[in-house]
Design a protein around this motif. Structure first.
Motif, PDB file in Angstrom:
ATOM      1  N   ILE A 108     -71.021  -8.124  -1.325  1.00  0.00           N
ATOM      2  CA  ILE A 108     -70.889  -9.360  -1.344  1.00  0.00           C
ATOM      3  C   ILE A 108     -69.550 -10.021  -2.398  1.00  0.00           C
ATOM      4  CG2 ILE A 108     -72.132 -11.366  -2.266  1.00  0.00           C
ATOM      5  CD1 ILE A 108     -74.712  -9.532  -1.793  1.00  0.00           C
ATOM      6  N   ASP A 109     -68.897 -10.783  -1.750  1.00  0.00           N
ATOM      7  CA  ASP A 109     -67.611 -11.396  -2.707  1.00  0.00           C
ATOM      8  C   ASP A 109     -68.161 -12.369  -3.718  1.00  0.00           C
ATOM      9  OD1 ASP A 109     -66.000  -9.990  -1.379  1.00  0.00           O
ATOM     10  OD2 ASP A 109     -65.224 -11.717  -0.117  1.00  0.00           O
ATOM     11  N   VAL A 110     -67.841 -12.063  -5.004  1.00  0.00           N
ATOM     12  CA  VAL A 110     -68.368 -13.106  -6.051  1.00  0.00           C
ATOM     13  C   VAL A 110     -67.180 -14.117  -6.317  1.00  0.00           C
ATOM     14  CG1 VAL A 110     -69.083 -13.278  -8.539  1.00  0.00           C
ATOM     15  CG2 VAL A 110     -70.089 -11.049  -7.221  1.00  0.00           C
ATOM     16  N   LEU A 111     -67.382 -15.198  -6.070  1.00  0.00           N
ATOM     17  CA  LEU A 111     -66.217 -16.219  -6.438  1.00  0.00           C
ATOM     18  C   LEU A 111     -66.688 -16.978  -7.781  1.00  0.00           C
ATOM     19  CD1 LEU A 111     -66.078 -17.643  -2.806  1.00  0.00           C
ATOM     20  CD2 LEU A 111     -64.859 -15.836  -3.839  1.00  0.00           C
ATOM     21  N   LYS A 112     -65.899 -16.674  -8.898  1.00  0.00           N
ATOM     22  CA  LYS A 112     -66.246 -17.269 -10.256  1.00  0.00           C
ATOM     23  C   LYS A 112     -65.604 -18.808 -10.295  1.00  0.00           C
ATOM     24  CE  LYS A 112     -68.741 -14.001 -12.349  1.00  0.00           C
ATOM     25  NZ  LYS A 112     -68.155 -13.100 -13.397  1.00  0.00           N
ATOM     26  N   GLY A 113     -66.447 -19.643 -10.579  1.00  0.00           N
ATOM     27  CA  GLY A 113     -66.033 -20.999 -10.721  1.00  0.00           C
ATOM     28  C   GLY A 113     -67.166 -21.813 -10.151  1.00  0.00           C
ATOM     29  N   ALA A 114     -66.975 -23.160 -10.274  1.00  0.00           N
ATOM     30  CA  ALA A 114     -67.894 -24.252 -10.043  1.00  0.00           C
ATOM     31  C   ALA A 114     -67.780 -24.659  -8.299  1.00  0.00           C
ATOM     32  CB  ALA A 114     -67.795 -25.479 -10.663  1.00  0.00           C
ATOM     33  N   GLY A 115     -68.980 -24.526  -7.725  1.00  0.00           N
ATOM     34  CA  GLY A 115     -68.865 -24.706  -6.271  1.00  0.00           C
ATOM     35  C   GLY A 115     -68.871 -26.317  -6.059  1.00  0.00           C
ATOM     36  N   LYS A 116     -68.186 -26.460  -5.053  1.00  0.00           N
ATOM     37  CA  LYS A 116     -68.577 -28.039  -4.290  1.00  0.00           C
ATOM     38  C   LYS A 116     -68.320 -28.142  -3.021  1.00  0.00           C
ATOM     39  CE  LYS A 116     -66.291 -32.737  -4.986  1.00  0.00           C
ATOM     40  NZ  LYS A 116     -65.256 -33.372  -5.388  1.00  0.00           N
ATOM     41  N   ILE A 117     -69.393 -28.628  -2.538  1.00  0.00           N
ATOM     42  CA  ILE A 117     -69.303 -28.652  -0.990  1.00  0.00           C
ATOM     43  C   ILE A 117     -68.465 -30.024  -0.473  1.00  0.00           C
ATOM     44  CG2 ILE A 117     -70.859 -29.069   0.986  1.00  0.00           C
ATOM     45  CD1 ILE A 117     -73.364 -27.784  -0.688  1.00  0.00           C
ATOM     46  N   LEU A 118     -67.521 -29.499   0.558  1.00  0.00           N
ATOM     47  CA  LEU A 118     -66.567 -30.432   0.944  1.00  0.00           C
ATOM     48  C   LEU A 118     -66.985 -31.026   2.173  1.00  0.00           C
ATOM     49  CD1 LEU A 118     -63.178 -28.780   0.200  1.00  0.00           C
ATOM     50  CD2 LEU A 118     -64.576 -30.468  -1.188  1.00  0.00           C
ATOM     51  N   GLY A 119     -68.329 -30.447   2.664  1.00  0.00           N
ATOM     52  CA  GLY A 119     -68.640 -31.018   3.954  1.00  0.00           C
ATOM     53  C   GLY A 119     -69.286 -29.720   4.724  1.00  0.00           C
ATOM     54  N   ALA A 120     -70.198 -29.847   5.951  1.00  0.00           N
ATOM     55  CA  ALA A 120     -70.470 -28.513   6.470  1.00  0.00           C
ATOM     56  C   ALA A 120     -69.219 -27.668   6.652  1.00  0.00           C
ATOM     57  CB  ALA A 120     -71.245 -28.916   7.890  1.00  0.00           C
ATOM     58  N   GLY A 121     -69.531 -26.481   6.270  1.00  0.00           N
ATOM     59  CA  GLY A 121     -68.526 -25.362   6.637  1.00  0.00           C
ATOM     60  C   GLY A 121     -67.428 -25.135   5.689  1.00  0.00           C
ATOM     61  N   LYS A 122     -67.514 -25.664   4.526  1.00  0.00           N
ATOM     62  CA  LYS A 122     -66.325 -26.099   3.425  1.00  0.00           C
ATOM     63  C   LYS A 122     -66.772 -25.829   2.079  1.00  0.00           C
ATOM     64  CE  LYS A 122     -61.757 -26.904   5.448  1.00  0.00           C
ATOM     65  NZ  LYS A 122     -62.108 -27.486   6.797  1.00  0.00           N
ATOM     66  N   VAL A 123     -66.399 -24.959   1.284  1.00  0.00           N
ATOM     67  CA  VAL A 123     -66.757 -25.176  -0.160  1.00  0.00           C
ATOM     68  C   VAL A 123     -65.451 -24.917  -0.922  1.00  0.00           C
ATOM     69  CG1 VAL A 123     -68.143 -23.830  -2.047  1.00  0.00           C
ATOM     70  CG2 VAL A 123     -69.111 -23.922   0.284  1.00  0.00           C
ATOM     71  N   GLU A 124     -65.416 -25.580  -1.996  1.00  0.00           N
ATOM     72  CA  GLU A 124     -64.386 -25.636  -2.786  1.00  0.00           C
ATOM     73  C   GLU A 124     -64.785 -25.062  -4.179  1.00  0.00           C
ATOM     74  OE1 GLU A 124     -61.334 -29.216  -3.772  1.00  0.00           O
ATOM     75  OE2 GLU A 124     -63.098 -28.882  -5.342  1.00  0.00           O
ATOM     76  N   VAL A 125     -64.186 -23.942  -4.610  1.00  0.00           N
ATOM     77  CA  VAL A 125     -64.416 -23.256  -6.044  1.00  0.00           C
ATOM     78  C   VAL A 125     -63.440 -23.441  -7.005  1.00  0.00           C
ATOM     79  CG1 VAL A 125     -65.275 -20.862  -6.975  1.00  0.00           C
ATOM     80  CG2 VAL A 125     -65.539 -21.318  -4.555  1.00  0.00           C
ATOM     81  N   SER A 126     -63.803 -24.091  -8.147  1.00  0.00           N
ATOM     82  CA  SER A 126     -62.876 -24.421  -9.326  1.00  0.00           C
ATOM     83  C   SER A 126     -63.100 -23.493 -10.370  1.00  0.00           C
ATOM     84  CB  SER A 126     -62.737 -25.884  -9.504  1.00  0.00           C
ATOM     85  OG  SER A 126     -62.846 -26.728  -8.434  1.00  0.00           O
ATOM     86  N   ALA A 127     -62.018 -23.108 -11.079  1.00  0.00           N
ATOM     87  CA  ALA A 127     -62.119 -22.410 -12.227  1.00  0.00           C
ATOM     88  C   ALA A 127     -60.844 -22.485 -12.917  1.00  0.00           C
ATOM     89  CB  ALA A 127     -62.568 -21.117 -12.057  1.00  0.00           C
ATOM     90  N   ASN A 128     -61.023 -22.957 -14.326  1.00  0.00           N
ATOM     91  CA  ASN A 128     -59.858 -22.844 -15.159  1.00  0.00           C
ATOM     92  C   ASN A 128     -58.620 -23.641 -14.392  1.00  0.00           C
ATOM     93  OD1 ASN A 128     -61.354 -21.211 -16.919  1.00  0.00           O
ATOM     94  ND2 ASN A 128     -60.233 -19.494 -15.840  1.00  0.00           N
ATOM     95  N   GLY A 129     -58.899 -24.776 -13.889  1.00  0.00           N
ATOM     96  CA  GLY A 129     -58.003 -25.748 -13.461  1.00  0.00           C
ATOM     97  C   GLY A 129     -57.349 -25.431 -11.977  1.00  0.00           C
ATOM     98  N   SER A 130     -57.639 -24.032 -11.445  1.00  0.00           N
ATOM     99  CA  SER A 130     -57.336 -23.718 -10.074  1.00  0.00           C
ATOM    100  C   SER A 130     -58.217 -23.708  -9.209  1.00  0.00           C
ATOM    101  CB  SER A 130     -56.486 -22.317 -10.110  1.00  0.00           C
ATOM    102  OG  SER A 130     -57.672 -21.440 -10.560  1.00  0.00           O
ATOM    103  N   THR A 131     -58.142 -24.214  -7.996  1.00  0.00           N
ATOM    104  CA  THR A 131     -59.144 -24.373  -6.969  1.00  0.00           C
ATOM    105  C   THR A 131     -58.766 -23.411  -5.556  1.00  0.00           C
ATOM    106  OG1 THR A 131     -57.989 -26.211  -5.986  1.00  0.00           O
ATOM    107  CG2 THR A 131     -59.807 -26.673  -7.482  1.00  0.00           C
ATOM    108  N   GLN A 132     -59.878 -23.008  -5.077  1.00  0.00           N
ATOM    109  CA  GLN A 132     -59.610 -22.346  -3.714  1.00  0.00           C
ATOM    110  C   GLN A 132     -60.777 -23.059  -2.721  1.00  0.00           C
ATOM    111  OE1 GLN A 132     -61.061 -18.167  -3.171  1.00  0.00           O
ATOM    112  NE2 GLN A 132     -61.922 -18.236  -5.126  1.00  0.00           N
TER     113      GLN A 132
END
Ligand code: FAD
Ligand code: NAI
Length: 466
Positions: A108-132
């Protein structure tokens, strides 16, 4: 852009268990966690640290008060609070590492950061000023809960604390004032009482442990009072003056009236928890909340947006780790096309004090309110052989069975090890068993669990040892 079958936001007992089950079912899974460590409230600032301190403080209490009567002579125990806190931290670390291991083991991939749902099917993960941003077929919201606050009373986690601060006090407060006679108030109150604090609990309602069987709660209150707890029921704290060395809490009757002042060194606010959805982008994504701020779900954990689900403390139901875990398993199975299910009628609850309080199914009050005719079987630990030899005879077992069918509808226990004992009742109830079934099941002797068998016999008015 990385893409997954499932992204779980939050790695508490709901989230990480969901991720493991989904991976077992062949899904490509990632978890998103904003805290430095995995495991959520339960592992970091909840179940685990509180149980470590309950265990250590109980040993301290036993060494001081119970060893001598068994002929074990030791000098008066001395408290080394930093070492006790270290014991607690080791327990947290061990469990957190266990979750790290499970993530690796199940790929299981662990994505460290705050998750935000951009809509069905898309999650943005932000940590220390960078996002993916990651793509995913399904999202499970498992963001848990946060402490409930009292208007006008600011928690600084030093003198006015939530459960988090109360798990890490630097010294034993002389006087601890607890707002709320719920599970946290009574468990953490027990810890600091045993370590030497004077404990007073102010509760808004006219009883402790709302939701638990009333007779059990009454007996429990008497036992806690014998241990030195002071209770002010039907009372509320309206303000805490922090200007002096001593905290001055203003309390008044719940219904209003003359106020009085209670002095304390530390005030613990333990008035419940609230669902945590900050920063998740739910509104923009179209995920609806209910009127209490919980993520709204259907019976299959689906939110108002297709492909987005929610479980655990952030949705309705008891805020318990095992409820979150079972929902995590169920939703993973549902996403995989299976028939995941949680039986909300059989979720045990345990208060890990001494003695413990445990319960599963309906209380007497609930049965009365629903107009269901029931029979009661009770058996006290004073009549249980094992409890007698160990001289731990406080409490009793109470079984509520349907008056017509004898089906067990609720079991409530107050006594040592009640939290371990409740599960035979849970299994029985899962299978729709009767008091007769329980009474005819051979129980090993001498065990405290024999009191459950005897209470089942008592439903049919044929207990042997009473
Ligand atoms: P949580 O455990 O709260 O986990 C949620 C996770 O989501 C957190 O790690 C959080 O950082 C993360 N998160 C939130 N938002 C985001 C975001 N946007 N992006 C990324 N990550 C995010 N229950 C029991 O059953 N037994 C007990 O003995 C017990 N003792 C307790 C003692 C205390 C002092 C407290 C406070 C609670 C206790 N509980 C106990 C309750 C239990 O901790 C919760 O019911 C349980 O943790 C809920 O699990 P969850 O997975 O829903 O959420
Ligand atoms: P709780 O809901 O158990 O108890 C809160 C208490 O505070 C209630 O008795 C309520 O009537 C009282 N209250 C509310 N407002 C008040 C006010 N203004 N003044 C005085 N009293 C007030 O919540 P608690 O103890 O904070 O625990 C939060 C959650 O964590 C619970 O839902 C519980 O399920 C979970 N938990 C579970 C544990 C376990 O399973 N052993 C241990 C600790 C927490």
């Amino acid at each position: 852009m990385a893409s997954y079958d499932l992204v779980v936001i939050g790695t508490g007992p709901g989230g990480y268990v969901c991720a493991v089950r989904a991976a077992q079912l062949g899904m490509k899974v990632a978890v998103v966690e904003k805290n430095p460590t995995l495991g959520g409230t339960c592992l970091n600032v909840g179940c685990m640290p509180s149980k470590a301190l309950l265990h250590a403080s109980e040993m301290f209490e036993e060494a001081a008060h119970s060893f001598a009567k068994m002929g074990v002579s030791v000098s008066a125990p001395k408290l080394d609070l930093p070492s006790m806190m270290n014991f607690k931290q080791q327990g947290i670390d061990g469990n957190v590492k266990g979750v790290d291991f499970l993530m690796k083991k199940n790929k299981i991939d662990v994505l460290k950061g705050a998750g935000k749902i951009l809509g069905a099917g898309k999650v943005e993960v932000s940590a220390n000023g960078s996002t993916q941003t990651v793509e995913t077929k399904n999202i499970v919201i498992a963001t848990g809960s946060d402490i409930a606050r009292l208007k006008g009373i600011e928690i600084d986690e030093k003198r006015i604390v939530s459960s988090t601060g109360a798990l890490s006090l630097e010294k034993v407060p002389e006087r601890l004032l607890i707002i709320g006679a719920g599970v946290i108030g009574l468990e953490l109150g027990s810890v600091w009482k045993r370590l030497g604090a004077e404990v007073m609990v102010v509760e808004f309602l006219d009883r402790i442990l709302p939701g638990m069987d009333g007779e059990i709660a009454k007996q429990f209150q008497r036992i806690l009072e014998k241990q030195g707890f002071a209770f002010k029921l039907g009372t509320k704290v309206t303000a805490v003056d922090t200007s002096g060395k001593t905290l001055l809490a203003k309390v008044e009757p719940a219904a209003g009236g003359a106020s009085e002042t209670i002095e304390a060194d530390v005030v613990l606010v333990a008035i419940g928890r609230v669902p945590f959805t900050d920063g998740l982008g739910l509104k923009e994504a179209g995920v609806a909340l209910d009127n209490r701020g919980r993520v709204q779900i259907d019976p299959h954990f689906a939110t108002t947006v297709k492909g987005i689900y929610a479980i655990g403390d952030v949705v309705a139901g008891p805020m318990l780790a095992h409820k979150a875990e079972d929902e995590g398993v169920a939703v993973a199975e549902i996403i995989a096309g299976q028939a995941g299910h949680v039986n909300y009628d059989v979720i045990p609850g345990v208060v890990y004090t001494t003695p413990e309080v445990s319960s599963v199914g309906k209380t007497e009050e609930e049965l009365k309110q629903a107009g269901i005719a029931y029979t009661v079987g009770k058996f006290p630990f004073t009549a249980n052989g094992r409890s007698k030899v160990n001289q731990t005879t406080e409490g009793f077992v109470k079984i509520l069975a349907d008056a017509k069918t004898d089906r067990v509808l609720g079991v409530h226990i107050i006594g040592r090890e009640a939290g371990e004992m409740i599960h035979e009742a849970a299994v029985l109830m899962e299978f729709g068993g009767s008091a007769e079934d329980l009474a005819r099941t051979c129980h090993a002797h001498p065990t405290r669990s024999e009191a459950i068998k005897e209470a089942a016999l008592a439903v049919g008015k044929r207990a042997i040892h009473m």
